[in-house]
Structures are given as structure tokens and as C-alpha cells.
Write a protein that holds these residues in place. Sequence first.
Motif, mmCIF file in Angstrom:
data_model
loop_
_atom_site.group_PDB
_atom_site.id
_atom_site.type_symbol
_atom_site.label_atom_id
_atom_site.label_comp_id
_atom_site.label_asym_id
_atom_site.label_seq_id
_atom_site.Cartn_x
_atom_site.Cartn_y
_atom_site.Cartn_z
ATOM 1 N N THR A 1 3.018 20.893 -11.725
ATOM 2 C CA THR A 1 3.833 19.690 -11.545
ATOM 3 C C THR A 1 3.025 18.453 -11.954
ATOM 4 O OG1 THR A 1 3.082 19.445 -9.268
ATOM 5 C CG2 THR A 1 5.117 20.701 -9.628
ATOM 6 N N GLU A 2 3.709 17.341 -12.098
ATOM 7 C CA GLU A 2 3.023 16.071 -12.349
ATOM 8 C C GLU A 2 2.339 15.600 -11.069
ATOM 9 O OE1 GLU A 2 5.610 13.424 -15.214
ATOM 10 O OE2 GLU A 2 6.913 14.433 -13.762
ATOM 11 N N LYS A 3 1.219 14.902 -11.217
ATOM 12 C CA LYS A 3 0.521 14.327 -10.070
ATOM 13 C C LYS A 3 1.218 13.018 -9.693
ATOM 14 C CE LYS A 3 -2.762 17.348 -9.425
ATOM 15 N NZ LYS A 3 -2.827 18.142 -8.169
ATOM 16 N N VAL A 4 2.022 13.069 -8.640
ATOM 17 C CA VAL A 4 2.835 11.915 -8.281
ATOM 18 C C VAL A 4 1.977 10.727 -7.894
ATOM 19 C CG1 VAL A 4 4.616 11.058 -6.710
ATOM 20 C CG2 VAL A 4 4.751 13.387 -7.601
ATOM 21 N N ILE A 5 0.857 10.962 -7.211
ATOM 22 C CA ILE A 5 0.002 9.850 -6.806
ATOM 23 C C ILE A 5 -0.528 9.107 -8.031
ATOM 24 C CG2 ILE A 5 -2.062 11.311 -6.631
ATOM 25 C CD1 ILE A 5 -2.949 9.517 -4.297
ATOM 26 N N ASP A 6 -0.833 9.839 -9.097
ATOM 27 C CA ASP A 6 -1.303 9.181 -10.318
ATOM 28 C C ASP A 6 -0.180 8.383 -10.978
ATOM 29 O OD1 ASP A 6 -3.777 10.301 -9.883
ATOM 30 O OD2 ASP A 6 -3.447 11.992 -11.249
ATOM 31 N N LEU A 7 1.028 8.942 -10.977
ATOM 32 C CA LEU A 7 2.169 8.214 -11.535
ATOM 33 C C LEU A 7 2.422 6.933 -10.745
ATOM 34 C CD1 LEU A 7 4.687 11.171 -12.115
ATOM 35 C CD2 LEU A 7 3.298 10.005 -13.845
ATOM 36 N N ALA A 8 2.315 7.026 -9.419
ATOM 37 C CA ALA A 8 2.574 5.870 -8.565
ATOM 38 C C ALA A 8 1.526 4.783 -8.781
ATOM 39 C CB ALA A 8 2.606 6.298 -7.102
ATOM 40 N N CYS A 9 0.270 5.174 -8.849
ATOM 41 C CA CYS A 9 -0.796 4.192 -9.048
ATOM 42 C C CYS A 9 -0.690 3.535 -10.422
ATOM 43 C CB CYS A 9 -2.153 4.860 -8.880
ATOM 44 S SG CYS A 9 -2.524 5.345 -7.180
ATOM 45 N N ALA A 10 -0.288 4.304 -11.420
ATOM 46 C CA ALA A 10 -0.123 3.731 -12.755
ATOM 47 C C ALA A 10 1.056 2.766 -12.796
ATOM 48 C CB ALA A 10 0.072 4.849 -13.774
ATOM 49 N N LEU B 1 -12.312 8.477 -5.130
ATOM 50 C CA LEU B 1 -12.553 7.060 -4.867
ATOM 51 C C LEU B 1 -12.534 6.273 -6.173
ATOM 52 C CD1 LEU B 1 -15.385 7.183 -2.176
ATOM 53 C CD2 LEU B 1 -13.068 6.272 -1.868
ATOM 54 N N GLY B 2 -12.134 5.051 -6.053
ATOM 55 C CA GLY B 2 -12.012 4.197 -7.231
ATOM 56 C C GLY B 2 -10.612 3.649 -7.241
ATOM 57 N N ARG B 3 -9.680 4.477 -7.735
ATOM 58 C CA ARG B 3 -8.290 4.038 -7.667
ATOM 59 C C ARG B 3 -7.806 4.048 -6.232
ATOM 60 N NH1 ARG B 3 -5.027 1.639 -6.796
ATOM 61 N NH2 ARG B 3 -2.961 1.276 -7.673
ATOM 62 N N ALA B 4 -8.299 5.006 -5.420
ATOM 63 C CA ALA B 4 -7.997 5.035 -3.992
ATOM 64 C C ALA B 4 -9.109 4.326 -3.240
ATOM 65 C CB ALA B 4 -7.857 6.468 -3.498
ATOM 66 N N SER B 5 -8.740 3.376 -2.391
ATOM 67 C CA SER B 5 -9.760 2.665 -1.615
ATOM 68 C C SER B 5 -10.195 3.463 -0.402
ATOM 69 C CB SER B 5 -9.226 1.305 -1.163
ATOM 70 O OG SER B 5 -8.100 1.458 -0.320
ATOM 71 N N LEU B 6 -9.396 4.452 -0.009
ATOM 72 C CA LEU B 6 -9.734 5.322 1.111
ATOM 73 C C LEU B 6 -9.271 6.732 0.773
ATOM 74 C CD1 LEU B 6 -10.605 5.858 4.107
ATOM 75 C CD2 LEU B 6 -8.257 5.278 4.750
ATOM 76 N N MET C 1 -1.241 -2.005 -6.175
ATOM 77 C CA MET C 1 -0.965 -1.357 -4.893
ATOM 78 C C MET C 1 -2.234 -0.710 -4.341
ATOM 79 S SD MET C 1 1.551 1.917 -4.166
ATOM 80 C CE MET C 1 0.542 2.942 -5.263
ATOM 81 N N HIS C 2 -2.519 -0.947 -3.058
ATOM 82 C CA HIS C 2 -3.627 -0.263 -2.400
ATOM 83 C C HIS C 2 -3.227 1.191 -2.151
ATOM 84 C CE1 HIS C 2 -5.900 -3.943 -1.780
ATOM 85 N NE2 HIS C 2 -4.799 -4.515 -1.314
ATOM 86 N N CYS C 3 -4.154 2.100 -2.387
ATOM 87 C CA CYS C 3 -3.837 3.521 -2.339
ATOM 88 C C CYS C 3 -4.745 4.246 -1.339
ATOM 89 C CB CYS C 3 -3.999 4.132 -3.735
ATOM 90 S SG CYS C 3 -3.745 5.912 -3.789
ATOM 91 N N VAL C 4 -4.130 5.039 -0.475
ATOM 92 C CA VAL C 4 -4.861 5.946 0.411
ATOM 93 C C VAL C 4 -4.524 7.359 -0.035
ATOM 94 C CG1 VAL C 4 -5.191 6.757 2.770
ATOM 95 C CG2 VAL C 4 -4.802 4.316 2.334
ATOM 96 N N ALA D 1 0.831 -1.202 0.000
ATOM 97 C CA ALA D 1 0.000 0.000 0.000
ATOM 98 C C ALA D 1 0.864 1.250 0.000
ATOM 99 C CB ALA D 1 -0.924 0.006 1.224
ATOM 100 N N GLY D 2 0.271 2.334 -0.487
ATOM 101 C CA GLY D 2 0.876 3.656 -0.418
ATOM 102 C C GLY D 2 -0.097 4.606 0.246
ATOM 103 N N VAL D 3 0.367 5.306 1.284
ATOM 104 C CA VAL D 3 -0.444 6.306 1.990
ATOM 105 C C VAL D 3 0.134 7.663 1.623
ATOM 106 C CG1 VAL D 3 -1.275 7.107 4.229
ATOM 107 C CG2 VAL D 3 -0.861 4.660 3.859
ATOM 108 N N PHE D 4 -0.540 8.367 0.739
ATOM 109 C CA PHE D 4 0.023 9.572 0.126
ATOM 110 C C PHE D 4 -0.526 10.819 0.818
ATOM 111 C CE2 PHE D 4 0.250 6.224 -3.055
ATOM 112 C CZ PHE D 4 1.572 6.317 -3.464
#
Length: 425
Positions: free
Chosen positions: A333-342, A371-376, A347-350, A299-302
Motif C-alpha cells: 500500500t501507499e505510505k499514508v503518513i508520507d502522503l499526508a506530510c507531503a 525523525l526529521g519530518r516527524a518531530s516525535l 503540519m507537525h507530525c507524530v 498537527a497529525g498524530v499517526f
Amino acid sequence: MTRSAPAPDMIRFDWDFAPPTPSSMGDHDVPLASDRLQGRRIALLVTGGIAAMKTPELARGLRRHGAEVVAFASDDALRYVAREALEWATCHPVVSHLTWAAEHLSDGTPFDAYLVAPATHNTMAKMAAGIADTVVTSALASALGRMEQGRTQILVAPTMHGTLHNSVLERNARQLHALGVRFVAPRDAYGKHNLPDTELLCVAVGRALSRSALRGRRILVTAGPTPVPIDGVRRILNRFRGRLGALVAEELVWRGADAELLLGDGAWRPKAPVPTTIARSYDDYRDLCLDRVRQGLFAGVFSAGVADYRPRAPVAGKIASGQPALHLELVPTEKVIDLACAADPAMHCVAFKYLEQVSTDELLAVARRRLGRASLVVATRGAETRGEEQRAHLLTAEAERTVDGKAPIARAIADHLERLAEAPV
């Protein structure tokens, strides 16, 4: 003459003869830091090393997390730490010799964990050889049997001069480790294995006793600002300092997760013993995030306050001061959370959402879109964040709820990840 009160954070070197602030705590009481070891009985086995002098503080540290502590001390240990100090710290008599009650067996009141701190070369050798000729080694012989039956945990904190770290020591340590004994990494300083800080030893005990489904799971927690350079000296950063993210990482570490805190470079550093990497800039943060994701994460807690804009062209060196105006062209800037999920769709994403000057309904409407790509999604309004106080709205596909306080929010996030880890694949 009326004496004015000092500023709250003022450091004073000279006593003004004022009495201490009244407190309801008794002499043996400890201020509770958490209840993570509540209901746990810990045997603190003290051997004859100079670091034994630190064990009263260790005993009180364990109690600060709710543990009941009983000290076993060898004759050599009591040369370095007073019996009375250990009894004051534990609120129990020190077990220093065996009687008809067979204290080393602890049948009537078993221990959840045995912590050997400090652990000398001699004690480790006797433990590996099955020698039970002192109160400490006799207790350890019984503890090994309990451990093999799945009824307790044994932790060893080696402390010794560097010349005592030899092939015999390593052989004994590896033999005990193969049986299931856990070794707490010593603090490396001055050519010696030194006793780790009290809080690190407390966390090590908590991790050994954890039954969480997060044990051994690799989790990245990001926190704090991500500075972007204007020139070689100046940076743009926000006011976020990463306290909530640090609490999340701490909670995950206590539960046994292999959690890492990726903290943006700011003015604050957590005191908790959490594996921490500092991201010096936005680029550093982005690259470190993607590196960890590609290595494989549960998981990643961003929670980091990631910079949304950066100067189009940072200036090399230092912009001259004294100019009547300074114009900066900022680009997204680039959306790092989107890059990480892609980079790792498994990976579970918060995700976190922070807005100001909006109503709760408006905040929730924006958060639901994450919500969707992020479960929380953890959503917060500026009006509900004041210093260390915070109210967060936690949204999942199934429910929405409000949690007050950074520590409760951190526990709720860890609970969510725990449920994901417990879910059938």
C-alpha cells in the motif's frame, strides 16, 4: 456445597445472594477517573427542568475528575431533585436561598466555573435581561461580572421541549454568547433539547478552564486498523484497536484542542466524548487523512496500524467457500503518513513505530530514522505491549525517554504538541 465463582464478564440476571466485593471507598467517595479538574471549584446551578433529576450523577461526574462541587438550586429545581440527593452527591449543603453570607457572591471561596445544568428557557431569558430574583439568577448575575473581569467561566446546558426553541430563545442565547458565555450543545432526541451525557459536560468544563496553548488548534489523531477487502465480505485487518490513539485524542480534547479521532473500523469504539470518524477501509482512511490535511492541521498524530499490503485484485461478491486452498497476491500500500506530510509540510507530525522480535536498541535505531519530518516518534516493541499495558520509547531530536502506560504516553504526546504550540513562530 461450594458455589463456583462466575466468569469475570458473565452477565447475570438472577442474584445469587452473594455480598458485594469489599471496598475501602466511603459512601460519599467517588472513584477518580482523572485529576484534570483537581483544585477547581465548580458551582452547579440547577434550574426547574425535569432533567434536574440527573444532576446528582453530574455532580459526582465532576468530582470523579477531581473537582469540588457546590450546588445552587431554585425552588422549582427542588421539585425534581431532592436536596438530600444533591448534598450526598456534592458533600456540601445545597444553596437554595440567600442569607447575610451573600452566597451568590462567593467572595471568600470563588468558583472557577459556573455550570447551569439544566438551563431552562426562563432562566436563560432572565440571565440575558439581567434579572436576579432567585438564588440561581442572583448567582449568575454575579458570575457574569466575574466572567467579564476574567475571573471565571460560565457554561450553560439548555434543556427544553422543541416548541420552546424560538426566536426569543436564540436571541437571548446569542446575546449571552457574545458576552462570553459558553453553551454546551444539547443532546438532540425526541424533538427536545436534552441534557448531554455526564462525561461530555465534564469535558466541556475542562475545555473552558484550559489554559493550554493547544486551545483551538486543529489536530488529527489516527488509530486502529485499516481493513483491506479480499472480497465483498471478507477483510484483512490487524489486531490493533486504537486504544492509545483514543486516549491521545481525549487528552487533546480536554486541553481545548479541536481534535478529531480517525478510527479504523474494528471491534472497539471509545466511550469518551471525542469527535470520531470511522474509516471503513484503507482507501477510506487514506482519503480522509488527506482531506483533513488539506483543510489545514496544526498537527497529525499517526498512530493507526495502517495496512502494509492489500490484495492486488479484490473479488466482487463473495469467494466460494470449501476450496482446498485460496491464493492471494498481495501488493504494498501507499505510505499514508508520507502522503499526508507531503500534502502539508508545515503540519507537525507524530509518527509511530512498532516492531516485534527485536531488541530495544534495534527498535530505537529504526525509530531514529523517522525523525526529521516527524518531530516525535513513539516506538514500541511487541514484547512491551500486553493488552492495555504498554511501554513506549519517545524520541525527539533533542532527547529520548521511556514512558510506561497508555495514559501517561498519551499525556506525553500532548505535552510535546503543547511545547510546539508555545514555541515562538
